[in-house]
Design a protein around this motif. Sequence first.
Motif, PDB file in Angstrom:
ATOM      1  N   ALA A  93      49.981  42.151  47.695  1.00 61.12           N
ATOM      2  CA  ALA A  93      50.578  40.326  47.737  1.00 61.12           C
ATOM      3  C   ALA A  93      52.170  40.331  47.987  1.00 61.12           C
ATOM      4  O   ALA A  93      52.577  39.232  49.222  1.00 61.12           O
ATOM      5  N   VAL A  94      52.998  41.360  47.382  1.00 55.29           N
ATOM      6  CA  VAL A  94      54.306  41.536  47.721  1.00 55.29           C
ATOM      7  C   VAL A  94      54.159  42.120  48.949  1.00 55.29           C
ATOM      8  O   VAL A  94      55.308  41.151  50.207  1.00 55.29           O
ATOM      9  N   ALA A  95      53.786  42.905  49.547  1.00 58.44           N
ATOM     10  CA  ALA A  95      53.870  43.886  51.563  1.00 58.44           C
ATOM     11  C   ALA A  95      53.054  43.311  51.599  1.00 58.44           C
ATOM     12  O   ALA A  95      53.721  43.873  53.309  1.00 58.44           O
ATOM     13  N   GLY A  96      52.351  41.752  51.623  1.00 59.45           N
ATOM     14  CA  GLY A  96      51.536  41.321  53.151  1.00 59.45           C
ATOM     15  C   GLY A  96      50.335  41.846  53.388  1.00 59.45           C
ATOM     16  O   GLY A  96      50.500  41.395  54.454  1.00 59.45           O
ATOM     17  N   GLY A  97      49.471  42.241  52.688  1.00 54.25           N
ATOM     18  CA  GLY A  97      48.031  42.902  52.661  1.00 54.25           C
ATOM     19  C   GLY A  97      48.601  44.014  52.391  1.00 54.25           C
ATOM     20  O   GLY A  97      48.879  45.030  51.950  1.00 54.25           O
ATOM     21  N   LEU A  98      46.573  44.510  52.423  1.00 57.62           N
ATOM     22  CA  LEU A  98      46.367  45.997  51.223  1.00 57.62           C
ATOM     23  C   LEU A  98      46.907  46.798  52.423  1.00 57.62           C
ATOM     24  O   LEU A  98      47.355  47.784  52.361  1.00 57.62           O
ATOM     25  N   ASP A  99      47.385  46.614  53.979  1.00 58.39           N
ATOM     26  CA  ASP A  99      47.294  47.745  55.157  1.00 58.39           C
ATOM     27  C   ASP A  99      48.239  48.414  54.756  1.00 58.39           C
ATOM     28  O   ASP A  99      48.931  48.936  56.355  1.00 58.39           O
ATOM     29  N   LYS A 100      49.612  47.518  54.364  1.00 60.29           N
ATOM     30  CA  LYS A 100      51.171  47.731  54.022  1.00 60.29           C
ATOM     31  C   LYS A 100      51.420  48.397  53.488  1.00 60.29           C
ATOM     32  O   LYS A 100      52.226  48.926  53.250  1.00 60.29           O
ATOM     33  N   LEU A 101      50.354  49.279  52.326  1.00 60.83           N
ATOM     34  CA  LEU A 101      50.991  49.823  51.109  1.00 60.83           C
ATOM     35  C   LEU A 101      50.084  51.454  52.021  1.00 60.83           C
ATOM     36  O   LEU A 101      49.480  51.988  52.281  1.00 60.83           O
ATOM     37  N   ARG A 102      51.696  52.132  52.306  1.00 63.77           N
ATOM     38  CA  ARG A 102      51.684  53.067  52.999  1.00 63.77           C
ATOM     39  C   ARG A 102      51.132  54.770  51.790  1.00 63.77           C
ATOM     40  O   ARG A 102      50.817  55.450  52.333  1.00 63.77           O
ATOM     41  N   ARG A 103      51.418  54.805  50.795  1.00 63.54           N
ATOM     42  CA  ARG A 103      51.583  55.399  49.414  1.00 63.54           C
ATOM     43  C   ARG A 103      51.984  55.467  48.426  1.00 63.54           C
ATOM     44  O   ARG A 103      51.986  54.321  48.314  1.00 63.54           O
ATOM     45  N   VAL A 104      50.894  55.628  47.477  1.00 68.05           N
ATOM     46  CA  VAL A 104      51.143  55.883  45.930  1.00 68.05           C
ATOM     47  C   VAL A 104      52.520  56.795  46.003  1.00 68.05           C
ATOM     48  O   VAL A 104      52.036  57.946  45.411  1.00 68.05           O
ATOM     49  N   VAL A 105      53.470  55.992  44.957  1.00 68.11           N
ATOM     50  CA  VAL A 105      54.286  57.146  44.812  1.00 68.11           C
ATOM     51  C   VAL A 105      53.826  57.650  43.062  1.00 68.11           C
ATOM     52  O   VAL A 105      54.545  58.979  42.701  1.00 68.11           O
ATOM     53  N   ARG A 106      53.969  56.800  42.164  1.00 68.49           N
ATOM     54  CA  ARG A 106      54.256  56.850  41.309  1.00 68.49           C
ATOM     55  C   ARG A 106      52.881  55.818  39.779  1.00 68.49           C
ATOM     56  O   ARG A 106      52.927  54.717  40.815  1.00 68.49           O
ATOM     57  N   ILE A 107      52.597  55.588  39.084  1.00 69.59           N
ATOM     58  CA  ILE A 107      51.982  55.274  38.113  1.00 69.59           C
ATOM     59  C   ILE A 107      51.694  55.590  36.370  1.00 69.59           C
ATOM     60  O   ILE A 107      51.722  56.688  36.736  1.00 69.59           O
ATOM     61  N   VAL A 108      52.027  54.956  36.168  1.00 69.49           N
ATOM     62  CA  VAL A 108      51.876  54.903  34.180  1.00 69.49           C
ATOM     63  C   VAL A 108      51.000  54.370  34.328  1.00 69.49           C
ATOM     64  O   VAL A 108      50.464  52.750  34.078  1.00 69.49           O
ATOM     65  N   VAL A 109      50.053  55.129  33.411  1.00 68.40           N
ATOM     66  CA  VAL A 109      48.860  54.736  31.809  1.00 68.40           C
ATOM     67  C   VAL A 109      49.144  54.401  30.838  1.00 68.40           C
ATOM     68  O   VAL A 109      49.414  55.173  30.327  1.00 68.40           O
ATOM     69  N   TYR A 110      49.429  53.578  30.114  1.00 67.47           N
ATOM     70  CA  TYR A 110      49.275  53.413  28.770  1.00 67.47           C
ATOM     71  C   TYR A 110      48.273  53.434  28.210  1.00 67.47           C
ATOM     72  O   TYR A 110      46.832  52.222  28.303  1.00 67.47           O
ATOM     73  N   VAL A 111      47.464  53.590  27.322  1.00 65.54           N
ATOM     74  CA  VAL A 111      45.772  54.250  26.687  1.00 65.54           C
ATOM     75  C   VAL A 111      45.684  53.440  25.141  1.00 65.54           C
ATOM     76  O   VAL A 111      46.734  54.331  24.426  1.00 65.54           O
ATOM     77  N   GLN A 112      45.432  52.555  24.989  1.00 67.07           N
ATOM     78  CA  GLN A 112      46.080  51.829  23.046  1.00 67.07           C
ATOM     79  C   GLN A 112      44.482  53.338  22.644  1.00 67.07           C
ATOM     80  O   GLN A 112      42.817  53.050  23.253  1.00 67.07           O
ATOM     81  N   SER A 113      45.235  53.684  21.968  1.00 62.12           N
ATOM     82  CA  SER A 113      44.032  54.840  20.977  1.00 62.12           C
ATOM     83  C   SER A 113      43.987  54.788  20.108  1.00 62.12           C
ATOM     84  O   SER A 113      45.099  54.215  19.369  1.00 62.12           O
ATOM     85  N   ALA A 114      43.007  55.745  19.745  1.00 62.01           N
ATOM     86  CA  ALA A 114      42.837  55.459  18.428  1.00 62.01           C
ATOM     87  C   ALA A 114      44.247  56.899  18.150  1.00 62.01           C
ATOM     88  O   ALA A 114      44.919  57.917  18.482  1.00 62.01           O
ATOM     89  N   ASP A 115      44.494  56.839  16.292  1.00 60.21           N
ATOM     90  CA  ASP A 115      45.707  57.772  15.895  1.00 60.21           C
ATOM     91  C   ASP A 115      45.433  59.465  16.218  1.00 60.21           C
ATOM     92  O   ASP A 115      46.604  60.407  17.026  1.00 60.21           O
ATOM     93  N   ASP A 116      44.219  59.529  16.289  1.00 58.53           N
ATOM     94  CA  ASP A 116      43.695  60.808  17.097  1.00 58.53           C
ATOM     95  C   ASP A 116      43.425  61.295  18.148  1.00 58.53           C
ATOM     96  O   ASP A 116      42.168  62.034  18.085  1.00 58.53           O
ATOM     97  N   PHE A 117      43.087  60.197  18.875  1.00 60.71           N
ATOM     98  CA  PHE A 117      42.592  60.106  20.294  1.00 60.71           C
ATOM     99  C   PHE A 117      43.127  60.625  21.525  1.00 60.71           C
ATOM    100  O   PHE A 117      45.004  59.676  21.622  1.00 60.71           O
ATOM    101  N   HIS A 118      43.139  61.797  21.621  1.00 57.15           N
ATOM    102  CA  HIS A 118      44.534  62.368  22.851  1.00 57.15           C
ATOM    103  C   HIS A 118      44.164  62.829  24.019  1.00 57.15           C
ATOM    104  O   HIS A 118      44.102  63.917  25.016  1.00 57.15           O
ATOM    105  N   GLY A 119      43.070  61.818  24.531  1.00 57.51           N
ATOM    106  CA  GLY A 119      42.633  62.433  26.185  1.00 57.51           C
ATOM    107  C   GLY A 119      43.181  61.140  26.698  1.00 57.51           C
ATOM    108  O   GLY A 119      41.716  60.963  27.895  1.00 57.51           O
ATOM    109  N   GLN A 120      43.597  61.317  26.215  1.00 60.52           N
ATOM    110  CA  GLN A 120      44.720  59.603  27.476  1.00 60.52           C
ATOM    111  C   GLN A 120      44.648  60.513  29.154  1.00 60.52           C
ATOM    112  O   GLN A 120      44.527  59.283  30.191  1.00 60.52           O
ATOM    113  N   PRO A 121      44.617  62.014  29.527  1.00 64.64           N
ATOM    114  CA  PRO A 121      44.644  62.342  31.204  1.00 64.64           C
ATOM    115  C   PRO A 121      43.567  61.989  31.397  1.00 64.64           C
ATOM    116  O   PRO A 121      43.053  60.993  32.536  1.00 64.64           O
ATOM    117  N   ALA A 122      41.747  61.916  30.523  1.00 62.49           N
ATOM    118  CA  ALA A 122      40.774  61.693  31.104  1.00 62.49           C
ATOM    119  C   ALA A 122      40.571  60.141  31.596  1.00 62.49           C
ATOM    120  O   ALA A 122      39.880  59.614  32.690  1.00 62.49           O
TER     121      ALA A 122
END
Lengths: 154, 154, 154
Positions: free
Chosen positions: C80-109
Motif C-alpha cells: 500500500a505504501v509502495a504503490g502495489g505488490l509488484d513494487k516490492l523488490r526484495r525482502v531485507v529483514r524480518i522480525v518474528v515475535y512469538v508469544q511463548s510458554a516459558d519452556d518453549f524454544h522452537g521460535q525458529p520453526a
Amino acid sequence: MSTLEAKLNALGLALPPVAKPVAAYIPATRFGNIVMTSGQLPTVEGHLPTTGRVGQDLLPEEAAGLARIACLNGLAAAAAVAGGLDKLRRVVRIVVYVQSADDFHGQPAVANGASEFLLALFGDAGRHARTAIGVNALPLNAPVEVELVVEVED
Amino acid sequence: MSTLEAKLNALGLALPPVAKPVAAYIPATRFGNIVMTSGQLPTVEGHLPTTGRVGQDLLPEEAAGLARIACLNGLAAAAAVAGGLDKLRRVVRIVVYVQSADDFHGQPAVANGASEFLLALFGDAGRHARTAIGVNALPLNAPVEVELVVEVED
Amino acid sequence: MSTLEAKLNALGLALPPVAKPVAAYIPATRFGNIVMTSGQLPTVEGHLPTTGRVGQDLLPEEAAGLARIACLNGLAAAAAVAGGLDKLRRVVRIVVYVQSADDFHGQPAVANGASEFLLALFGDAGRHARTAIGVNALPLNAPVEVELVVEVED
C-alpha cells in the motif's frame, strides 16, 4: 526558541538533558539522514518514577505516561545527534517494549502514550510505523522502553 | 592478515566460520552501505556452551561472555556479506535480547559483553546505539541473542 | 493481475486489505527505497483466528501458519505504501515475535512459516535476515507478531 521546542512547551514539556552514555554505548547514532536511538527508559532526572510490570504493579494509563517520557528522552537523544530539535524532520518508526504481566495484552494502549505525543508534537510528520510487544523483564525494572528511528535534516 | 583480524587475535579471538543458513533465512543482508545481521546465538562450533535463563540458571557475568560470542558470530556474518572483516567500517546499532528470569533486570551488564568487545575491536567506530531487553524464551534455550547493524565500505 | 499477485494466488492466497490505522500509528512508512512495516498481527478480516501462548495453548505448526498470515498482512501494508505488490523488490529483514510458554524454544520453526512463504513468493529476492525471539505477552493475546523491512522500486 525553536518551533518544536515551543510546541513541546505548549504541551507542558521541556527537552530533558540527554542521559549520559552508560558504559559502552551511546544514546543515538546517525547514518545518512537517519538517526537511530538506543532503547530509552522513562527516567526523569536520572531516576525511574515507577517500576514494575504493567497489568500487575501499575495500570496501563500510568504506563502510557511513562512511554511518553521515554519517547521524550529519545527525542532528546536524537536532537543531540542531529544538531537540535528542529533538525528532526519526521518520525519513521518506533518500538515500544512493555514489561508486562503474563496475562496483560494491552500493549497498544501503553504505546499510544508515545505515539499520540509524537503526533501532537510533529503533526503529520509524526505519523510512524510502530511495533509494540510485551516482555517479561526490562533493565532496572522499568515498565517501558522505547526506541526511535527519525529522519533528520542534512 | 587484516587489521581488524589482527586486533581480534590480540583479544584472543578468531573470526568463526559463518553459521550455515538455517532453513529459510540468511545470516545477513546488505542494503546500500548497511548490513543487517540475523539474530545471532552464542554458538561455538555449532553448539551452545550454556543454556538457560540469566538470573536463574546462569550469572550475568557468564551471560556477558555469551553476548560477546554472539556478537562475534554477528561480525562473521556481516563480514561474509561485506567481503571481509576490514570492510566493516562502523557499528551503527545492536540489539541484545537476554533470556531472563522474571525478576532479573541487569540486561545492560549482560549487553556490555557485546558493547565492550565492539569498542575494543573498532575503537571509536565501535560506538553504537543499543537496545537491551529481557525476554522469557529464546531459540534453543539460548541465554542471549544479538543482532547488528553495520556500516560497510563500498 | 500483477506477477506477484499471480504467484500469491498460486499459493492459494490473496492480498488482504490493509488493516485500518489503529489509533496513532500507521501500517508502514517509507524512507528512500526502504519500507518498514508496523508489527503485524495474524488477523483475518480483522479477527485473530487463534490466541494464546505457543507451546502451551497452541502447537508450533499452528503458529507457523499464523506467522505466514501476519507476514501476508505485512506485505499488504508495504504494498500500500509502495504503490502495489509488484513494487516490492526484495525482502531485507524480518522480525518474528512469538508469544511463548516459558519452556518453549522452537521460535525458529514458527518463524519459518513467514520465511518459507517469502521464499515461495519472491524466490531469491525473498532471502532475508531474520530475528526470531520469544516473548511472554503480545497485543490481543496474539501468538505471533511479524515486522518487515522491504526494498521497493523507485
